[in-house]
Write a protein that holds these residues in place. Structure first.
Motif, PDB file in Angstrom:
ATOM      1  N   GLY A 209     -25.837  67.760   2.454  1.00  0.00           N
ATOM      2  CA  GLY A 209     -26.681  68.689   3.207  1.00  0.00           C
ATOM      3  C   GLY A 209     -26.778  68.167   4.630  1.00  0.00           C
ATOM      4  N   ALA A 210     -27.658  68.744   5.447  1.00  0.00           N
ATOM      5  CA  ALA A 210     -28.566  69.855   5.163  1.00  0.00           C
ATOM      6  C   ALA A 210     -27.845  71.178   5.409  1.00  0.00           C
ATOM      7  N   PHE A 211     -28.607  72.301   5.353  1.00  0.00           N
ATOM      8  CA  PHE A 211     -28.014  73.624   5.397  1.00  0.00           C
ATOM      9  C   PHE A 211     -27.112  73.822   6.609  1.00  0.00           C
ATOM     10  N   GLY A 212     -27.622  73.519   7.805  1.00  0.00           N
ATOM     11  CA  GLY A 212     -26.810  73.691   8.996  1.00  0.00           C
ATOM     12  C   GLY A 212     -25.550  72.854   8.967  1.00  0.00           C
ATOM     13  N   ASP A 213     -25.653  71.638   8.435  1.00  0.00           N
ATOM     14  CA  ASP A 213     -24.487  70.763   8.327  1.00  0.00           C
ATOM     15  C   ASP A 213     -23.489  71.289   7.307  1.00  0.00           C
ATOM     16  N   VAL A 214     -23.998  71.905   6.248  1.00  0.00           N
ATOM     17  CA  VAL A 214     -23.127  72.452   5.202  1.00  0.00           C
ATOM     18  C   VAL A 214     -22.265  73.585   5.754  1.00  0.00           C
ATOM     19  N   VAL A 215     -22.887  74.524   6.470  1.00  0.00           N
ATOM     20  CA  VAL A 215     -22.095  75.659   6.945  1.00  0.00           C
ATOM     21  C   VAL A 215     -21.095  75.222   8.021  1.00  0.00           C
ATOM     22  N   GLN A 216     -21.404  74.158   8.753  1.00  0.00           N
ATOM     23  CA  GLN A 216     -20.499  73.719   9.807  1.00  0.00           C
ATOM     24  C   GLN A 216     -19.186  73.141   9.289  1.00  0.00           C
ATOM     25  N   VAL A 217     -19.144  72.689   8.035  1.00  0.00           N
ATOM     26  CA  VAL A 217     -17.936  72.000   7.570  1.00  0.00           C
ATOM     27  C   VAL A 217     -16.868  72.952   7.037  1.00  0.00           C
ATOM     28  N   ASP A 218     -17.056  74.251   7.226  1.00  0.00           N
ATOM     29  CA  ASP A 218     -16.032  75.209   6.780  1.00  0.00           C
ATOM     30  C   ASP A 218     -14.653  74.846   7.328  1.00  0.00           C
ATOM     31  N   GLY A 219     -14.570  74.611   8.636  1.00  0.00           N
ATOM     32  CA  GLY A 219     -13.272  74.299   9.229  1.00  0.00           C
ATOM     33  C   GLY A 219     -12.714  72.970   8.756  1.00  0.00           C
ATOM     34  N   VAL A 220     -13.595  72.007   8.527  1.00  0.00           N
ATOM     35  CA  VAL A 220     -13.163  70.706   8.001  1.00  0.00           C
ATOM     36  C   VAL A 220     -12.537  70.903   6.619  1.00  0.00           C
TER      37      VAL A 220
ATOM     38  N   TYR B 227     -27.209  73.727  -2.402  1.00  0.00           N
ATOM     39  CA  TYR B 227     -26.020  74.217  -1.713  1.00  0.00           C
ATOM     40  C   TYR B 227     -24.843  74.475  -2.645  1.00  0.00           C
ATOM     41  N   ARG B 228     -25.089  74.356  -3.941  1.00  0.00           N
ATOM     42  CA  ARG B 228     -24.013  74.565  -4.910  1.00  0.00           C
ATOM     43  C   ARG B 228     -23.378  75.938  -4.755  1.00  0.00           C
ATOM     44  N   SER B 229     -24.209  76.981  -4.656  1.00  0.00           N
ATOM     45  CA  SER B 229     -23.676  78.343  -4.616  1.00  0.00           C
ATOM     46  C   SER B 229     -22.832  78.581  -3.370  1.00  0.00           C
ATOM     47  N   ILE B 230     -23.173  77.920  -2.259  1.00  0.00           N
ATOM     48  CA  ILE B 230     -22.383  78.089  -1.040  1.00  0.00           C
ATOM     49  C   ILE B 230     -20.978  77.537  -1.255  1.00  0.00           C
ATOM     50  N   PHE B 231     -20.888  76.332  -1.765  1.00  0.00           N
ATOM     51  CA  PHE B 231     -19.570  75.737  -1.966  1.00  0.00           C
ATOM     52  C   PHE B 231     -18.799  76.434  -3.079  1.00  0.00           C
ATOM     53  N   GLU B 232     -19.501  76.988  -4.060  1.00  0.00           N
ATOM     54  CA  GLU B 232     -18.801  77.730  -5.108  1.00  0.00           C
ATOM     55  C   GLU B 232     -18.139  78.986  -4.552  1.00  0.00           C
ATOM     56  N   ARG B 233     -18.735  79.572  -3.524  1.00  0.00           N
ATOM     57  CA  ARG B 233     -18.124  80.753  -2.912  1.00  0.00           C
ATOM     58  C   ARG B 233     -17.053  80.372  -1.889  1.00  0.00           C
TER      59      ARG B 233
ATOM     60  N   ARG C 199     -13.838  73.463  -7.137  1.00  0.00           N
ATOM     61  CA  ARG C 199     -14.906  73.154  -8.092  1.00  0.00           C
ATOM     62  C   ARG C 199     -16.016  72.402  -7.377  1.00  0.00           C
ATOM     63  N   VAL C 200     -17.237  72.491  -7.923  1.00  0.00           N
ATOM     64  CA  VAL C 200     -18.400  71.872  -7.293  1.00  0.00           C
ATOM     65  C   VAL C 200     -19.147  71.009  -8.308  1.00  0.00           C
ATOM     66  N   LEU C 201     -19.511  69.794  -7.887  1.00  0.00           N
ATOM     67  CA  LEU C 201     -20.393  68.925  -8.652  1.00  0.00           C
ATOM     68  C   LEU C 201     -21.680  68.744  -7.854  1.00  0.00           C
ATOM     69  N   THR C 202     -22.785  68.556  -8.550  1.00  0.00           N
ATOM     70  CA  THR C 202     -24.044  68.308  -7.848  1.00  0.00           C
ATOM     71  C   THR C 202     -24.681  67.015  -8.330  1.00  0.00           C
ATOM     72  N   GLU C 203     -25.495  66.464  -7.438  1.00  0.00           N
ATOM     73  CA  GLU C 203     -26.277  65.265  -7.759  1.00  0.00           C
ATOM     74  C   GLU C 203     -27.605  65.351  -7.030  1.00  0.00           C
ATOM     75  N   THR C 204     -28.551  64.547  -7.443  1.00  0.00           N
ATOM     76  CA  THR C 204     -29.904  64.615  -6.881  1.00  0.00           C
ATOM     77  C   THR C 204     -30.236  63.439  -5.977  1.00  0.00           C
ATOM     78  N   ARG C 205     -29.231  62.652  -5.610  1.00  0.00           N
ATOM     79  CA  ARG C 205     -29.436  61.485  -4.753  1.00  0.00           C
ATOM     80  C   ARG C 205     -30.554  60.584  -5.288  1.00  0.00           C
TER      81      ARG C 205
END
Length: 303
Positions: free
Chosen positions: A10-21, A42-48, A54-60
């Motif tokens: 995360g966070a949200f803004g950082d997540v959407v910025q990595v599309d090009g990466v 943010y699981r659903s964002i990466f799933e789309r 594939r997406v894995l999640t963790e709770t840090r």
């Protein structure tokens, strides 16, 4: 086929910025399995995301939660990843590198001090591993935007509209410019545009105090990530604080304006782009509404 892990918590803004990466990583590994490790919001964002398999999640987990650490280590080791792209580059992910996935090939880095943006740092990171990076600095999250025509019609938004983003993380109230209400009134009085807001769960009352149309879904709930992106995608212009939805606007290529106090730099945060500009002030409370309004109207006329 190799197995590739990309870490972005995360966070949200950082997540959407990595599309090009992610797009550039995918081009380097066209036939490999690309897995993202993120946190549950943010699981659903990466799933789309079209670049991810594939997406894995963790709770840090915290240091005092050894069972959760053990479960995380077991999960990651069971995947047998060949390479890891660390897009979090945190002290936490350095633990993963040294102790959990130490046999994988890691691509990691850090940001330089000063005005380097996160995306510029990622570009250096990928280039250092031999990757071409034509997309890293130009995220394009059009894939994230739902059709929100029915939502707009239900709220009486039938023509061109401007989105205001008056909120921010509750932990950073200093990021909030306090003059959105008077800006909304001035835009409505001096232009042909309707004014809307896209409140998050903690911003409903804040948005109700602004003379603008708050957008909710068909069940009167706050918009999900994809409804939010769809509402911003359809806007003629966006004005916002340094917060996630403003990053969405910038990553959709929308024209707009981000308002910054001394808390951060628009260049370092990545919000300063070709179509999306910033106004900086030593104290956001002292940034006049008229200054912002003049910039909005000038941009609308030139656009």
């Amino acid at each position: 086929m190799a197995k590739i892990l990309v870490i972005k918590h995360g966070a949200f803004g950082d997540v959407v910025q990595v599309d090009g990466v992610l797009r550039d990583i995918r081009q380097q590994h066209p036939s490999d399995e690309l897995v993202v490790l993120t946190t549950p919001p943010y699981r659903s964002i990466f799933e789309r995301c079209p670049h991810v398999d594939r997406v894995l999640t963790e709770t840090r987990p915290k240091a005092r939660e050894p069972l959760l650490w053990w479960r995380l280590a077991r999960l990651l080791r069971s995947e047998h990843f060949d390479r890891v792209y660390d897009l979090q580059n945190s002290s936490r992910t350095s633990i993963y590198r040294r102790y959990i996935l130490k046999h994988a090939d890691w691509v990691f880095g850090e940001r330089k001090r000063g005005e380097e943006s996160a995306l510029s740092a990622f570009q250096r990171q990928l280039a250092g591993a031999g990757l071409d990076t034509p997309h890293t600095l130009a995220p394009d999250i059009g894939w994230m935007a739902d059709d929100v025509t029915s939502i707009l019609q239900a709220r009486g938004v039938t023509g061109k509209y401007i989105v205001l983003v008056p909120g921010s993380s509750a932990s950073h109230p200093e990021k909030r410019w306090p003059h959105y209400a008077t800006l909304a009134s001035a835009i409505a009085n001096q232009t042909e545009y309707q004014v809307v807001t896209v409140p998050g769960p903690d911003e409903i009352e804040l948005c109700r105090a602004i003379p603008a149309t708050p957008l909710f879904d068909t069940h009167d709930k706050v918009l999900d990530w994809f409804g939010l992106a769809g509402a911003i995608q359809g806007a003629s212009y966006v004005v916002g604080n340094d917060t996630g939805p403003t990053h969405v606007a910038a990553c959709l290529g929308k024209p707009g304006l981000a308002l910054f106090g001394p808390h951060a730099s628009p260049v370092r945060t990545g919000l300063s782009r070709a179509n999306f500009r910033a106004i900086e002030a030593d104290d956001l409370k002292e940034l006049p509404m008229e200054t912002v309004l003049r910039k909005v109207i000038a941009d609308l006329r030139s656009g």
